[in-house]
Design a protein around this motif. Structure first.
Motif, short mmCIF file in Angstrom:
data_model
loop_
_atom_site.label_atom_id
_atom_site.label_comp_id
_atom_site.label_asym_id
_atom_site.label_seq_id
_atom_site.Cartn_x
_atom_site.Cartn_y
_atom_site.Cartn_z
N ALA A 118 -0.62 16.77 -4.05
CA ALA A 118 0.33 16.76 -5.17
C ALA A 118 0.75 18.18 -5.53
O ALA A 118 -0.05 19.11 -5.47
CB ALA A 118 -0.31 16.10 -6.38
N ASN A 119 1.99 18.32 -5.92
CA ASN A 119 2.51 19.60 -6.38
C ASN A 119 2.04 19.84 -7.82
O ASN A 119 2.40 19.07 -8.71
CB ASN A 119 4.04 19.56 -6.31
CG ASN A 119 4.67 20.89 -6.64
OD1 ASN A 119 3.98 21.83 -7.05
ND2 ASN A 119 5.97 20.97 -6.47
N ASP A 167 6.49 17.99 -1.06
CA ASP A 167 7.72 17.63 -1.77
C ASP A 167 8.73 18.78 -1.79
O ASP A 167 9.92 18.55 -1.97
CB ASP A 167 7.39 17.19 -3.21
CG ASP A 167 6.66 18.26 -3.98
OD1 ASP A 167 5.70 18.82 -3.45
OD2 ASP A 167 7.06 18.55 -5.12
N HIS A 211 6.56 13.79 -14.19
CA HIS A 211 6.17 12.79 -13.19
C HIS A 211 5.00 11.93 -13.67
O HIS A 211 4.30 12.27 -14.63
CB HIS A 211 5.82 13.45 -11.85
CG HIS A 211 4.61 14.34 -11.87
ND1 HIS A 211 3.33 13.85 -11.95
CD2 HIS A 211 4.49 15.69 -11.80
CE1 HIS A 211 2.48 14.86 -11.92
NE2 HIS A 211 3.14 15.98 -11.83
N GLY A 212 4.80 10.80 -12.96
CA GLY A 212 3.72 9.89 -13.31
C GLY A 212 2.50 10.11 -12.44
O GLY A 212 2.26 11.22 -11.94
N SER A 213 1.73 9.03 -12.23
CA SER A 213 0.46 9.16 -11.51
C SER A 213 0.62 9.15 -9.99
O SER A 213 -0.34 9.37 -9.27
CB SER A 213 -0.47 8.02 -11.94
OG SER A 213 0.08 6.79 -11.52
N ALA A 214 1.84 8.87 -9.51
CA ALA A 214 2.17 8.89 -8.08
C ALA A 214 1.11 8.24 -7.20
O ALA A 214 0.48 8.91 -6.37
CB ALA A 214 2.45 10.33 -7.62
N PRO A 215 0.89 6.94 -7.36
CA PRO A 215 -0.17 6.28 -6.58
C PRO A 215 0.00 6.43 -5.06
O PRO A 215 -0.99 6.39 -4.32
CB PRO A 215 -0.06 4.80 -6.99
CG PRO A 215 1.07 4.69 -7.95
CD PRO A 215 1.57 6.06 -8.30
N ASP A 216 1.24 6.65 -4.62
CA ASP A 216 1.47 6.78 -3.16
C ASP A 216 0.82 8.01 -2.56
O ASP A 216 0.48 8.02 -1.37
CB ASP A 216 2.98 6.74 -2.83
CG ASP A 216 3.80 7.79 -3.60
OD1 ASP A 216 3.35 8.20 -4.69
OD2 ASP A 216 4.86 8.18 -3.11
N ILE A 217 0.61 9.06 -3.36
CA ILE A 217 -0.02 10.27 -2.79
C ILE A 217 -1.35 10.62 -3.49
O ILE A 217 -1.97 11.62 -3.15
CB ILE A 217 0.93 11.49 -2.83
CG1 ILE A 217 1.37 11.79 -4.28
CG2 ILE A 217 2.13 11.31 -1.92
CD1 ILE A 217 1.97 13.20 -4.44
N ALA A 260 -0.58 8.80 -16.83
CA ALA A 260 -1.21 7.48 -16.90
C ALA A 260 -0.41 6.55 -16.00
O ALA A 260 0.81 6.70 -15.89
CB ALA A 260 -1.24 6.98 -18.34
N GLY A 261 -1.06 5.64 -15.34
CA GLY A 261 -0.37 4.72 -14.41
C GLY A 261 0.31 3.58 -15.12
O GLY A 261 1.21 3.78 -15.94
N ILE A 297 -2.56 11.37 -9.50
CA ILE A 297 -2.41 12.83 -9.33
C ILE A 297 -2.53 13.56 -10.66
O ILE A 297 -2.66 14.78 -10.67
CB ILE A 297 -1.09 13.21 -8.61
CG1 ILE A 297 0.14 12.85 -9.46
CG2 ILE A 297 -1.01 12.61 -7.22
CD1 ILE A 297 1.42 13.53 -8.97
N LEU A 342 10.76 15.78 -9.18
CA LEU A 342 9.79 15.61 -10.26
C LEU A 342 8.63 16.61 -10.23
O LEU A 342 8.01 16.86 -11.24
CB LEU A 342 9.21 14.20 -10.18
CG LEU A 342 10.12 13.07 -10.69
CD1 LEU A 342 9.59 11.72 -10.24
CD2 LEU A 342 10.24 13.15 -12.19
N GLY A 343 8.35 17.16 -9.08
CA GLY A 343 7.19 18.06 -8.95
C GLY A 343 7.36 19.36 -9.71
O GLY A 343 6.43 20.17 -9.80
P1 ATP Z 1 3.90 5.94 -12.23
O1 ATP Z 1 3.90 4.46 -12.13
O2 ATP Z 1 2.60 6.52 -12.66
O3 ATP Z 1 5.07 6.50 -13.03
P2 ATP Z 1 5.45 6.38 -9.86
O4 ATP Z 1 5.08 6.59 -8.42
O5 ATP Z 1 6.28 5.22 -10.23
O6 ATP Z 1 4.12 6.47 -10.72
P3 ATP Z 1 5.97 9.12 -10.16
O7 ATP Z 1 4.54 9.38 -10.24
O8 ATP Z 1 6.81 9.84 -11.14
O9 ATP Z 1 6.30 7.64 -10.35
O10 ATP Z 1 6.43 9.47 -8.66
C1 ATP Z 1 7.69 9.17 -8.12
C2 ATP Z 1 7.75 9.75 -6.69
O11 ATP Z 1 7.73 11.18 -6.75
C3 ATP Z 1 6.56 9.35 -5.83
O12 ATP Z 1 7.00 9.11 -4.50
C4 ATP Z 1 5.66 10.54 -5.87
O13 ATP Z 1 4.86 10.70 -4.72
C5 ATP Z 1 6.61 11.72 -6.05
N1 ATP Z 1 5.98 12.74 -6.90
C6 ATP Z 1 5.86 12.68 -8.26
N2 ATP Z 1 5.20 13.75 -8.71
C7 ATP Z 1 4.87 14.50 -7.63
C8 ATP Z 1 4.14 15.72 -7.47
N3 ATP Z 1 3.64 16.39 -8.52
N4 ATP Z 1 3.99 16.19 -6.23
C9 ATP Z 1 4.49 15.55 -5.17
N5 ATP Z 1 5.18 14.39 -5.25
C10 ATP Z 1 5.38 13.86 -6.48
#
Ligand code: ATP
Length: 336
Positions: free
Chosen positions: A276-277, A318, A264-270, A78-79, A21, A245-246
């Motif tokens: 993404a927000n 979110d 927040h990080g790369s949020a691979p789940d979304i 970055a992931g 994201i 985090l958003g």
């Molecule tokens: P990474 O390994 O890159 O840190 P991660 O999934 O461990 O990724 P985050 O990316 O910080 O950590 O996300 C943590 C949770 O918060 C996830 O479920 C993600 O979908 C949600 N999240 C983080 N940022 C956003 C955003 N900008 N909008 C919506 N959801 C978010």
């Protein structure tokens, strides 16, 4: 989108969208900045997991060079390679201060309504020095380093920030009752440096008590200054306090450069779903605008975000809505 440094532009901004994201919220933020009539030249750089796969380097020298030559840097996420990218960039650019504002906005899951403080975290020492950690016959040992120079620098930065931003109090956070030498020194330096700022109230708390006070009386804090690990933990507590985090931006500041990124990080789940927000990235851009003294544009963007949250009509999942990243971007542009 230019890749060349030009003389005509007022500022050269390094842009590193990164992974997941990160690239989505970056695209959204640059689109919004392009509607602010700014004299910026954007220079794009690659870094992160995808870059590692493509080039063999998570943080190519070319990208470091782009950041070095820019007036400021916007960074997405970055992931898996985050430590090799962002930690290295902070070191390369000697960005000693990590700033994380924690602010309650309307229509979020904030635990209280009037939270507005900033955590000023030391970024270069403490427990986060890789070569000070080692395996031993018994297990492993990490060394915690506290130097007078680095702590004076960060504490002075926190007091100066308070002065420049009309804050009346700075809170020093440590664990000097147990870490008598290292945090004893931190506490002494806190009050020594504080003497230069007679108009600013000073208080100090143990980190465990601070963790509790952040929940029970968060509105009492204005500026918190602390060492690396404590700052890292307290700022995620801060994110939880104001609804996730958003919404949380951050800045890394040094004498020769500054980098602005969402917490927040790369949020691979979304990632890739367009949901993404983008607000944390946009608020990071607001911090950058204020750092560059583009205060009018910074306030304009911040007010548009506040309006979006107050109206609560176009919000991402979110925050309880069902809008896409693009819909939020377009709405912000409308509100500017
Ligand atoms: P990474 O390994 O890159 O840190 P991660 O999934 O461990 O990724 P985050 O990316 O910080 O950590 O996300 C943590 C949770 O918060 C996830 O479920 C993600 O979908 C949600 N999240 C983080 N940022 C956003 C955003 N900008 N909008 C919506 N959801 C978010």
């Amino acid at each position: 989108m230019s890749t060349l440094k030009t003389k005509e532009n007022k500022y050269n901004i390094a842009v590193i969208p990164g992974d997941g994201i990160g690239s989505e919220v970056m695209e959204s933020t640059i689109t919004v900045l392009n509607n602010l009539n700014l004299d910026f030249n954007y220079i794009y750089g690659e870094a992160g997991d995808a870059c590692l796969e493509k080039t063999g380097y998570a943080l190519p020298e070319k990208t470091i060079e782009i950041v070095r030559n820019a007036d400021a840097c916007l960074f997405g996420a970055a992931g898996e390679t985050a430590a090799d990218v962002i930690v290295k960039l902070r070191q390369e650019m000697k960005m000693f201060a990590n700033l994380r504002p924690v602010k309650s906005y309307p229509n979020t899951n904030s635990l209280a309504e009037n939270i507005d403080f900033i955590i000023v975290r030391e970024n270069t020492e403490g427990l986060y020095i890789a070569d000070k950690e080692e395996f031993t016959d018994e297990g492993a040992v990490a060394k915690r380093v506290i130097t007078r120079e680095a702590e004076e620098r960060i504490i002075d930065y926190a007091f100066q920030y308070a002065k420049d931003n009309n804050k009346s109090k700075v809170t020093g956070v440590h664990k000097a009752n147990v870490l008598k030498k290292s945090d004893g020194l931190f506490k002494d330096i806190f009050y020594e440096v504080g003497e230069k700022y007679p108009d600013i109230e000073k208080e100090d708390f143990y980190v465990d008590a601070t963790a509790m006070y952040l929940i029970t009386q968060p509105e009492k804090f204005e500026v918190i200054v602390t060492t690396n690990l404590f700052g890292d933990i307290l700022s995620d507590e801060g994110a939880g306090l104001v609804g996730g985090l958003g919404l949380i931006p951050s800045a890394n500041i040094g004498n020769d450069g500054a980098l602005f990124e969402p917490v927040h990080g790369s949020a691979p789940d979304i990632a890739g779903k367009g949901i993404a927000n983008p607000i944390a990235m946009m608020l990071s851009a607001v911090m950058m605008l204020k750092y560059l003294d583009e205060n009018e544009s910074g306030e304009k963007l911040e007010n548009a975000i506040l309006k979006l949250l107050t109206e609560a009509k176009v919000l991402t999942g979110d925050l309880g809505g069902n809008a896409t990243t693009n819909e939020v971007t377009n709405e912000i542009i409308k509100l500017l």
